[in-house]
Enzyme design. Structure first.
Site, PDB file in Angstrom:
ATOM      1  N   ASN A 121      -9.957   0.088  -0.610  1.00 27.99           N
ATOM      2  CA  ASN A 121      -8.492   0.173  -0.551  1.00 27.99           C
ATOM      3  C   ASN A 121      -7.924  -0.421  -1.843  1.00 27.99           C
ATOM      4  OD1 ASN A 121      -5.773  -0.091  -0.051  1.00 27.99           O
ATOM      5  ND2 ASN A 121      -6.016  -1.031   1.972  1.00 27.99           N
ATOM      6  N   HIS A 142      -3.207   7.538   1.920  1.00 27.57           N
ATOM      7  CA  HIS A 142      -3.597   6.232   1.394  1.00 27.57           C
ATOM      8  C   HIS A 142      -5.001   5.930   1.911  1.00 27.57           C
ATOM      9  CE1 HIS A 142      -3.898   2.065   0.554  1.00 27.57           C
ATOM     10  NE2 HIS A 142      -3.654   1.667   1.776  1.00 27.57           N
ATOM     11  N   CYS A 172       0.817  -1.224   0.000  1.00 27.51           N
ATOM     12  CA  CYS A 172       0.000   0.000   0.000  1.00 27.51           C
ATOM     13  C   CYS A 172       0.848   1.272   0.000  1.00 27.51           C
ATOM     14  CB  CYS A 172      -0.948   0.010   1.196  1.00 27.51           C
ATOM     15  SG  CYS A 172      -2.131  -1.337   1.142  1.00 27.51           S
TER      16      CYS A 172
HETATM   17  N1  ACO Z   1     -18.691  -8.130   8.376  1.00 27.23           N
HETATM   18  C1  ACO Z   1     -19.254  -8.384   9.580  1.00 27.23           C
HETATM   19  N2  ACO Z   1     -18.543  -8.756  10.660  1.00 27.23           N
HETATM   20  C2  ACO Z   1     -17.228  -8.870  10.501  1.00 27.23           C
HETATM   21  C3  ACO Z   1     -16.575  -8.630   9.285  1.00 27.23           C
HETATM   22  C4  ACO Z   1     -17.371  -8.255   8.197  1.00 27.23           C
HETATM   23  N3  ACO Z   1     -16.854  -7.997   6.985  1.00 27.23           N
HETATM   24  N4  ACO Z   1     -15.265  -8.831   9.452  1.00 27.23           N
HETATM   25  C5  ACO Z   1     -15.076  -9.174  10.729  1.00 27.23           C
HETATM   26  N5  ACO Z   1     -16.269  -9.210  11.361  1.00 27.23           N
HETATM   27  C6  ACO Z   1     -16.544  -9.550  12.739  1.00 27.23           C
HETATM   28  C7  ACO Z   1     -15.455 -10.379  13.361  1.00 27.23           C
HETATM   29  O1  ACO Z   1     -15.600 -11.742  13.038  1.00 27.23           O
HETATM   30  C8  ACO Z   1     -15.678 -10.098  14.822  1.00 27.23           C
HETATM   31  O2  ACO Z   1     -16.746 -10.897  15.257  1.00 27.23           O
HETATM   32  P1  ACO Z   1     -16.681 -11.588  16.720  1.00 27.23           P
HETATM   33  O3  ACO Z   1     -16.614 -10.437  17.680  1.00 27.23           O
HETATM   34  O4  ACO Z   1     -17.956 -12.349  16.759  1.00 27.23           O
HETATM   35  O5  ACO Z   1     -15.443 -12.414  16.717  1.00 27.23           O
HETATM   36  C9  ACO Z   1     -16.139  -8.641  14.842  1.00 27.23           C
HETATM   37  O6  ACO Z   1     -16.583  -8.355  13.501  1.00 27.23           O
HETATM   38  C10 ACO Z   1     -15.047  -7.685  15.190  1.00 27.23           C
HETATM   39  O7  ACO Z   1     -13.891  -8.027  14.419  1.00 27.23           O
HETATM   40  P2  ACO Z   1     -12.581  -7.239  14.558  1.00 27.23           P
HETATM   41  O8  ACO Z   1     -11.536  -7.839  13.687  1.00 27.23           O
HETATM   42  O9  ACO Z   1     -12.280  -7.075  16.011  1.00 27.23           O
HETATM   43  O10 ACO Z   1     -13.048  -5.863  13.942  1.00 27.23           O
HETATM   44  P3  ACO Z   1     -12.340  -4.492  14.015  1.00 27.23           P
HETATM   45  O11 ACO Z   1     -13.164  -3.532  14.758  1.00 27.23           O
HETATM   46  O12 ACO Z   1     -10.890  -4.610  14.384  1.00 27.23           O
HETATM   47  O13 ACO Z   1     -12.400  -4.065  12.490  1.00 27.23           O
HETATM   48  C11 ACO Z   1     -10.969  -3.963  10.576  1.00 27.23           C
HETATM   49  C12 ACO Z   1     -11.752  -4.858  11.507  1.00 27.23           C
HETATM   50  C13 ACO Z   1     -11.936  -3.034   9.855  1.00 27.23           C
HETATM   51  C14 ACO Z   1     -10.210  -4.769   9.563  1.00 27.23           C
HETATM   52  C15 ACO Z   1     -10.009  -3.131  11.461  1.00 27.23           C
HETATM   53  O14 ACO Z   1      -9.231  -3.965  12.267  1.00 27.23           O
HETATM   54  C16 ACO Z   1      -9.135  -2.269  10.666  1.00 27.23           C
HETATM   55  O15 ACO Z   1      -9.575  -1.265  10.126  1.00 27.23           O
HETATM   56  N6  ACO Z   1      -7.851  -2.592  10.605  1.00 27.23           N
HETATM   57  C17 ACO Z   1      -6.928  -1.860   9.786  1.00 27.23           C
HETATM   58  C18 ACO Z   1      -6.651  -2.717   8.665  1.00 27.23           C
HETATM   59  C19 ACO Z   1      -6.767  -2.053   7.343  1.00 27.23           C
HETATM   60  O16 ACO Z   1      -7.333  -1.017   7.104  1.00 27.23           O
HETATM   61  N7  ACO Z   1      -6.146  -2.735   6.444  1.00 27.23           N
HETATM   62  C20 ACO Z   1      -6.083  -2.323   5.119  1.00 27.23           C
HETATM   63  C21 ACO Z   1      -4.824  -2.796   4.561  1.00 27.23           C
HETATM   64  S1  ACO Z   1      -3.471  -2.119   5.410  1.00 27.23           S
HETATM   65  C22 ACO Z   1      -3.349  -0.624   4.890  1.00 27.23           C
HETATM   66  O17 ACO Z   1      -3.616  -0.367   3.778  1.00 27.23           O
HETATM   67  C23 ACO Z   1      -2.874   0.368   5.875  1.00 27.23           C
END
Ligand code: ACO
Length: 325
Positions: free
Chosen positions: A282, A252, A115
């Site tokens: 993304n 980004h 990224c």
């Molecule tokens: N739809 C519904 N529920 C979901 C989904 C989905 N697509 N994905 C995960 N869940 C559920 C999980 O299973 C979990 O359920 P549980 O509590 O029953 O186990 C719950 O949602 C919470 O999951 P978390 O992983 O704790 O969710 P979080 O609040 O951390 O959000 C996310 C996840 C959006 C990926 C977050 O961690 C994030 O934004 N991370 C940054 C990663 C990112 O942006 N990466 C992009 C690439 S890196 C970059 O470009 C910088």
């Protein structure tokens, strides 16, 4: 004291025709529009057609950038393509783009920093132009991340999309001060201790397969804001500028929450932040030039504006570029 600066002559972008909405995803996997919008800000993403490769996206973006710059493809002597989704393991997607543009002089190569790829490519081209080795460069971010997603994994497949963006850089002699047009400073960082937090579980040298994207989302989130703000502060220090001097912040486009938190920590006013993650998702190395083009086309970014670009991604890698448009 004069200096050679890499001045942006123009930008262009390309998005595949097919749009995939959150509602369509929710019909296929256990997710919802609400969950995706609340956690990421993403509402839709574009998906490349089966016969549309990364190089095709890149060629379209490059043509648009050349037209915007008003320069002929033959004046380009350097092409740097940031991509993690090349057409083939080799040759570089950059040579396919070079060939598609009808250029057969100069150099063309790919660069892989996930990224952060566009920032790394911009810094690389800037260094070549400032050294005098090349005169005019195309810097392209092009991705077909839809090809490396596990479409059964709701924690990752909702986040990414396909697209390409490009800028034309021209080596021009300027005064050497921060009032110059062009790239004023770039700052790149990497830390391989985090290489297993966001990766693809395949590759020619290990599994002999392409693999799928895997991510520890919470770990990425935890590090993102600190890393992003560090390299932006480096750019401010190197140029004697501050958040108040910025006209636009074009980060980004991974996640609206990361963008908001970074802008807030840096005291960058929300109205200076360019956001396209809602429309594009993304698109990895393509996300910054895609966002840049939106803001240039709609008249926000104007000649003379001070623009901060930044990215963080797999590796981890992260970087910033301060540009006077
Ligand atoms: N739809 C519904 N529920 C979901 C989904 C989905 N697509 N994905 C995960 N869940 C559920 C999980 O299973 C979990 O359920 P549980 O509590 O029953 O186990 C719950 O949602 C919470 O999951 P978390 O992983 O704790 O969710 P979080 O609040 O951390 O959000 C996310 C996840 C959006 C990926 C977050 O961690 C994030 O934004 N991370 C940054 C990663 C990112 O942006 N990466 C992009 C690439 S890196 C970059 O470009 C910088």
């Amino acid at each position: 004291m004069t200096a050679i600066r890499s001045v942006v002559l123009g930008c262009g972008s390309y998005l595949p025709q097919k749009v995939l909405t959150n509602a369509e995803l929710a019909a296929r996997i256990d997710t919802s529009d609400d969950w995706i919008v609340q956690r990421t800000g993403i509402r839709q993403r574009h998906i490349a057609a089966d016969d549309e490769f990364t190089s095709h996206l890149g060629i379209n973006a490059a043509r648009a950038a050349l037209a915007d710059a008003g320069v002929d493809a033959q004046s380009i002597d350097l092409i740097v393509v940031a991509t993690s989704t090349p057409d083939n393991t080799f040759p570089a997607t950059a040579v396919a783009i070079q060939n598609g543009l009808g250029i057969n002089h100069g150099a063309a190569f790919d660069l892989q920093a996930v990224c952060s790829g566009f920032i790394f490519a911009l810094a690389t081209a800037d260094n070549f132009l400032r050294s005098g080795a090349y005169k005019r460069a195309l810097v392209i971010g092009a991705e077909t991340f839809s090809r490396i997603l596990d479409w059964e994994d709701r924690t990752t497949c909702v986040l990414f999309g396909d697209g390409a963006g490009a800028v034309v850089l021209d080596a021009q002699e300027q005064s050497g001060g921060t009032a110059d047009r062009g790239i004023l400073t770039t700052h790149l960082r990497s830390d391989g201790r985090h290489k297993s937090k966001l990766y693809v579980d395949g590759g020619p040298g290990s599994t002999r397969t392409v693999g799928h994207l895997r991510m520890e989302g919470k770990e990425v989130f935890k590090h993102a804001v600190g890393m992003i703000t560090d390299v932006i502060i480096d750019a401010f220090k190197a140029t004697g500028t501050s958040a108040d001097d910025l006209d636009w912040f074009i980060p980004h486009q991974a996640n609206k929450r990361i963008i908001d938190a970074s802008a807030h920590k840096l005291h960058i006013a929300p109205q200076k932040v360019v956001l396209t993650v809602d429309m594009h998702g993304n698109t990895s190395a393509a996300s910054i030039p895609l966002a840049l083009c939106v803001a240039v086309r709609d008249g926000r970014v104007k000649k003379g504006d001070l623009v901060m670009l930044e990215a963080m991604g797999g590796g981890f890698t992260w970087g910033s570029a301060l540009v006077r448009w």
